[in-house]
Design a protein around this motif. Structure first.
Motif, PDB file in Angstrom:
ATOM      1  N   THR A  87     -52.334 -32.077 -18.601  1.00 55.04           N
ATOM      2  CA  THR A  87     -52.599 -33.344 -17.935  1.00 55.04           C
ATOM      3  C   THR A  87     -51.922 -34.463 -18.707  1.00 55.04           C
ATOM      4  O   THR A  87     -52.155 -34.631 -19.896  1.00 55.04           O
ATOM      5  CB  THR A  87     -54.115 -33.623 -17.841  1.00 55.04           C
ATOM      6  N   LEU A  88     -51.069 -35.175 -18.018  1.00 57.50           N
ATOM      7  CA  LEU A  88     -50.322 -36.264 -18.630  1.00 57.50           C
ATOM      8  C   LEU A  88     -50.735 -37.586 -18.013  1.00 57.50           C
ATOM      9  O   LEU A  88     -50.907 -37.683 -16.800  1.00 57.50           O
ATOM     10  CB  LEU A  88     -48.833 -36.101 -18.333  1.00 57.50           C
ATOM     11  N   PHE A 108     -39.668 -36.320 -12.877  1.00 56.20           N
ATOM     12  CA  PHE A 108     -40.386 -35.758 -14.017  1.00 56.20           C
ATOM     13  C   PHE A 108     -40.834 -34.324 -13.708  1.00 56.20           C
ATOM     14  O   PHE A 108     -40.694 -33.425 -14.526  1.00 56.20           O
ATOM     15  CB  PHE A 108     -41.605 -36.633 -14.326  1.00 56.20           C
ATOM     16  N   VAL A 109     -41.371 -34.121 -12.508  1.00 52.30           N
ATOM     17  CA  VAL A 109     -41.838 -32.803 -12.094  1.00 52.30           C
ATOM     18  C   VAL A 109     -40.661 -31.821 -12.003  1.00 52.30           C
ATOM     19  O   VAL A 109     -40.773 -30.664 -12.394  1.00 52.30           O
ATOM     20  CB  VAL A 109     -42.600 -32.896 -10.744  1.00 52.30           C
ATOM     21  N   GLU A 110     -39.511 -32.295 -11.542  1.00 53.46           N
ATOM     22  CA  GLU A 110     -38.310 -31.454 -11.478  1.00 53.46           C
ATOM     23  C   GLU A 110     -37.891 -30.986 -12.873  1.00 53.46           C
ATOM     24  O   GLU A 110     -37.545 -29.823 -13.070  1.00 53.46           O
ATOM     25  CB  GLU A 110     -37.133 -32.241 -10.877  1.00 53.46           C
ATOM     26  N   CYS A 111     -37.914 -31.919 -13.827  1.00 52.47           N
ATOM     27  CA  CYS A 111     -37.575 -31.582 -15.213  1.00 52.47           C
ATOM     28  C   CYS A 111     -38.554 -30.558 -15.764  1.00 52.47           C
ATOM     29  O   CYS A 111     -38.178 -29.625 -16.468  1.00 52.47           O
ATOM     30  CB  CYS A 111     -37.618 -32.824 -16.100  1.00 52.47           C
ATOM     31  N   TRP A 112     -39.804 -30.750 -15.432  1.00 48.81           N
ATOM     32  CA  TRP A 112     -40.857 -29.841 -15.896  1.00 48.81           C
ATOM     33  C   TRP A 112     -40.587 -28.419 -15.388  1.00 48.81           C
ATOM     34  O   TRP A 112     -40.683 -27.450 -16.131  1.00 48.81           O
ATOM     35  CB  TRP A 112     -42.213 -30.337 -15.409  1.00 48.81           C
ATOM     36  N   ASP A 113     -40.239 -28.309 -14.125  1.00 51.20           N
ATOM     37  CA  ASP A 113     -39.954 -26.997 -13.530  1.00 51.20           C
ATOM     38  C   ASP A 113     -38.795 -26.313 -14.246  1.00 51.20           C
ATOM     39  O   ASP A 113     -38.804 -25.101 -14.454  1.00 51.20           O
ATOM     40  CB  ASP A 113     -39.640 -27.144 -12.034  1.00 51.20           C
ATOM     41  N   TYR A 114     -37.816 -27.104 -14.623  1.00 49.83           N
ATOM     42  CA  TYR A 114     -36.677 -26.578 -15.353  1.00 49.83           C
ATOM     43  C   TYR A 114     -37.123 -25.993 -16.700  1.00 49.83           C
ATOM     44  O   TYR A 114     -36.736 -24.887 -17.076  1.00 49.83           O
ATOM     45  CB  TYR A 114     -35.661 -27.709 -15.549  1.00 49.83           C
ATOM     46  N   SER A 130     -47.691 -22.649 -16.006  1.00 51.87           N
ATOM     47  CA  SER A 130     -48.440 -23.889 -16.189  1.00 51.87           C
ATOM     48  C   SER A 130     -48.344 -24.806 -14.976  1.00 51.87           C
ATOM     49  O   SER A 130     -47.419 -24.724 -14.179  1.00 51.87           O
ATOM     50  CB  SER A 130     -47.910 -24.624 -17.420  1.00 51.87           C
ATOM     51  N   THR A 131     -49.341 -25.673 -14.880  1.00 46.78           N
ATOM     52  CA  THR A 131     -49.346 -26.701 -13.851  1.00 46.78           C
ATOM     53  C   THR A 131     -49.298 -28.047 -14.554  1.00 46.78           C
ATOM     54  O   THR A 131     -49.982 -28.253 -15.545  1.00 46.78           O
ATOM     55  CB  THR A 131     -50.667 -26.660 -13.048  1.00 46.78           C
ATOM     56  N   ILE A 133     -50.236 -37.076 -23.640  1.00 47.13           N
ATOM     57  CA  ILE A 133     -50.829 -35.796 -23.268  1.00 47.13           C
ATOM     58  C   ILE A 133     -52.345 -35.964 -23.373  1.00 47.13           C
ATOM     59  O   ILE A 133     -52.887 -36.192 -24.447  1.00 47.13           O
ATOM     60  CB  ILE A 133     -50.380 -34.652 -24.205  1.00 47.13           C
ATOM     61  N   LYS A 134     -53.013 -35.892 -22.227  1.00 47.78           N
ATOM     62  CA  LYS A 134     -54.459 -36.106 -22.224  1.00 47.78           C
ATOM     63  C   LYS A 134     -55.198 -34.801 -22.497  1.00 47.78           C
ATOM     64  O   LYS A 134     -56.185 -34.771 -23.214  1.00 47.78           O
ATOM     65  CB  LYS A 134     -54.872 -36.660 -20.854  1.00 47.78           C
ATOM     66  N   GLU A 135     -54.719 -33.731 -21.880  1.00 46.93           N
ATOM     67  CA  GLU A 135     -55.455 -32.486 -21.961  1.00 46.93           C
ATOM     68  C   GLU A 135     -54.522 -31.292 -21.785  1.00 46.93           C
ATOM     69  O   GLU A 135     -53.591 -31.338 -20.985  1.00 46.93           O
ATOM     70  CB  GLU A 135     -56.494 -32.482 -20.827  1.00 46.93           C
ATOM     71  N   ILE A 136     -54.791 -30.239 -22.552  1.00 50.05           N
ATOM     72  CA  ILE A 136     -54.056 -28.990 -22.391  1.00 50.05           C
ATOM     73  C   ILE A 136     -55.075 -27.867 -22.201  1.00 50.05           C
ATOM     74  O   ILE A 136     -55.991 -27.723 -23.009  1.00 50.05           O
ATOM     75  CB  ILE A 136     -53.189 -28.680 -23.643  1.00 50.05           C
ATOM     76  N   GLU A 137     -54.909 -27.138 -21.117  1.00 46.71           N
ATOM     77  CA  GLU A 137     -55.756 -25.976 -20.925  1.00 46.71           C
ATOM     78  C   GLU A 137     -54.924 -24.741 -21.226  1.00 46.71           C
ATOM     79  O   GLU A 137     -53.825 -24.593 -20.709  1.00 46.71           O
ATOM     80  CB  GLU A 137     -56.248 -25.896 -19.472  1.00 46.71           C
ATOM     81  N   ALA A 138     -55.478 -23.866 -22.064  1.00 47.10           N
ATOM     82  CA  ALA A 138     -54.663 -22.739 -22.500  1.00 47.10           C
ATOM     83  C   ALA A 138     -55.479 -21.461 -22.590  1.00 47.10           C
ATOM     84  O   ALA A 138     -56.712 -21.483 -22.612  1.00 47.10           O
ATOM     85  CB  ALA A 138     -54.045 -23.049 -23.843  1.00 47.10           C
ATOM     86  N   GLU A 139     -54.747 -20.359 -22.658  1.00 46.58           N
ATOM     87  CA  GLU A 139     -55.369 -19.060 -22.832  1.00 46.58           C
ATOM     88  C   GLU A 139     -54.985 -18.510 -24.191  1.00 46.58           C
ATOM     89  O   GLU A 139     -53.925 -18.814 -24.711  1.00 46.58           O
ATOM     90  CB  GLU A 139     -54.900 -18.089 -21.745  1.00 46.58           C
TER      91      GLU A 139
END
Ligand SMILES: [Zn+2]
Length: 119
Positions: free
Chosen positions: A30-31, A44-50, A61-62, A108-114
């Motif tokens: 979460t940003l 930004f979302v396009e860069c993220w997908d890359y 990740s989402t 970066i507000k939150e990172i959910e991870a496994e």
């Protein structure tokens, strides 16, 4: 290429966080993006997908984006107002002695991870 630089930095930070904490997979990030940060969220979302394709830990990740409204402070009359609506000039006293309180950030507000050592 403002966004690409930010995402590059972000992906690196997340990679390091994953290594430090033994994370196998990052679920969501979460940003918080300021309204006047100049970041175009679509791009930004396009860069993220890359980057998702290049960093295994980010593969599934989402990206969640939250916008922070921009607020400006007037030093002449000590009031706050909406930056986007009124710009640099104070709508109350028309002073130009104003500065941005918030709205320029990318956090970066939150990172959910496994995996890792989550409590
Ligand atoms: Zn004012």
């Amino acid at each position: 290429m403002h966004e690409m630089g930010i995402v590059t930095h972000l992906a690196k930070t997340l990679d390091e966080t994953a290594i430090e904490n033994n994370l196998t997979k990052i679920g969501s990030v979460t940003l918080q993006i300021g309204e006047v940060s100049g970041i175009m969220t679509d791009y930004f979302v396009e860069c993220w997908d890359y980057f998702k394709g290049r960093h295994p830990v980010l593969k599934d990740s989402t990206l969640k984006l939250e916008q922070i409204p921009a607020v400006t402070w007037c030093n002449s009359c000590k009031k706050e107002y909406e930056t986007v609506k009124y710009g640099r000039e104070c709508p109350y006293c028309h002073s130009g002695e104003t500065w941005l309180l918030k709205g320029n950030e990318c956090i970066i507000k939150e990172i959910e991870a496994e995996g890792g050592n989550n409590p």
